[in-house]
Design an enzyme around this catalytic site. Sequence first.
Site, short mmCIF file in Angstrom:
data_model
loop_
_atom_site.label_atom_id
_atom_site.label_comp_id
_atom_site.label_asym_id
_atom_site.label_seq_id
_atom_site.Cartn_x
_atom_site.Cartn_y
_atom_site.Cartn_z
N SER A 104 29.51 39.16 53.97
CA SER A 104 29.98 38.15 53.04
C SER A 104 29.36 36.79 53.37
O SER A 104 28.14 36.64 53.26
CB SER A 104 31.51 38.11 53.02
OG SER A 104 31.98 37.32 51.95
N ASP A 239 33.60 46.56 45.17
CA ASP A 239 33.73 45.16 45.60
C ASP A 239 34.19 44.31 44.41
O ASP A 239 33.47 44.18 43.43
CB ASP A 239 32.39 44.65 46.12
CG ASP A 239 32.47 43.29 46.80
OD1 ASP A 239 33.29 42.46 46.37
OD2 ASP A 239 31.72 43.07 47.76
N HIS A 267 35.54 44.46 49.01
CA HIS A 267 34.91 43.33 49.71
C HIS A 267 35.60 43.23 51.06
O HIS A 267 36.53 42.44 51.25
CB HIS A 267 35.09 42.05 48.89
CG HIS A 267 34.26 40.91 49.38
ND1 HIS A 267 32.91 40.83 49.12
CD2 HIS A 267 34.56 39.82 50.13
CE1 HIS A 267 32.42 39.73 49.68
NE2 HIS A 267 33.41 39.11 50.29
#
Length: 291
Positions: A104, A239, A267
């Site tokens: 991320s 995600d 995610h």
Amino acid sequence: MSSDEKLLTANGVELCTETFGEPGDPAVLLIHGAAHSMVNWPEALCRRLADGPRFVIRYDGRDTGRSTTSEAGAPAYTLRDLVDDAAGLIDALGLAAVHVVGMSQGAAVGQLLALDHPQRVATLTLASGTPGGPGHHHPDLPAPAPEIQALFEAEPAPVDWSDRAAAVDAIVEGERPYAARTAPFDEAAVRESAALTFDRAADLAAQMTNPFLLDAGEPWRDRLPHISAPTLVLHGTEDPMFPFGHGEALADAIPGARLLPMERTGHEIAPPRVWDEVVAAVLAHTADRTA
């Protein structure tokens, strides 16, 4: 502080690190996402990689865990400083180059590290990332899921981050919307991680606030074709923050990059159900390369 943890000075700040495996093995540097500390890389996953064999390094970025903090709501640094922190940490560890694994926001740091400090990056693995990093608008890429957009638009409920029970509950509920929808949410594991997060945070209010306020700087999506490090892209098929098209676009933008879908994954740090495939892929990607 655990006897296995060390505070190292890098780029003028103190970063708390922990290592697994033997220093002579290929080095893998794990860079976490926004508001995460190094404990969000599960110890069991780190040990699986170390058994590779690899020398695995996880660390607290600024404002997380036991590393240098800024006042909550007023981060005294930018995303580019996090990139220079990672480069400085590689120096502080006495390493010439490392295999970078970023998740991320950590994937954004990894992209810039490979672009601005290419000699430090033997290989690059980008998980749950987006081309050019978070904070930049890309109308050609799929938007976050409606429930994630609603979270962004709503006024966040106040949390007393000094209250352990309230903080742990808030962290758990903060992670829930980002998980896969077709797999059970592992609340017990997330709660355990949240408790570890609380117990070792120097300033949890800063950790849960400042990473989301960072200046990402100029967009760099157009620079991605200049990444020379061999790149593996890991992306959850479910995600909700950066839908799968972001992973496809990221892999397409970097020459020679390979995309590995993580099935039934949102995610989130790769859940145990995909570790066999992910660990095998990372070990293969980092084999027979200098680091």
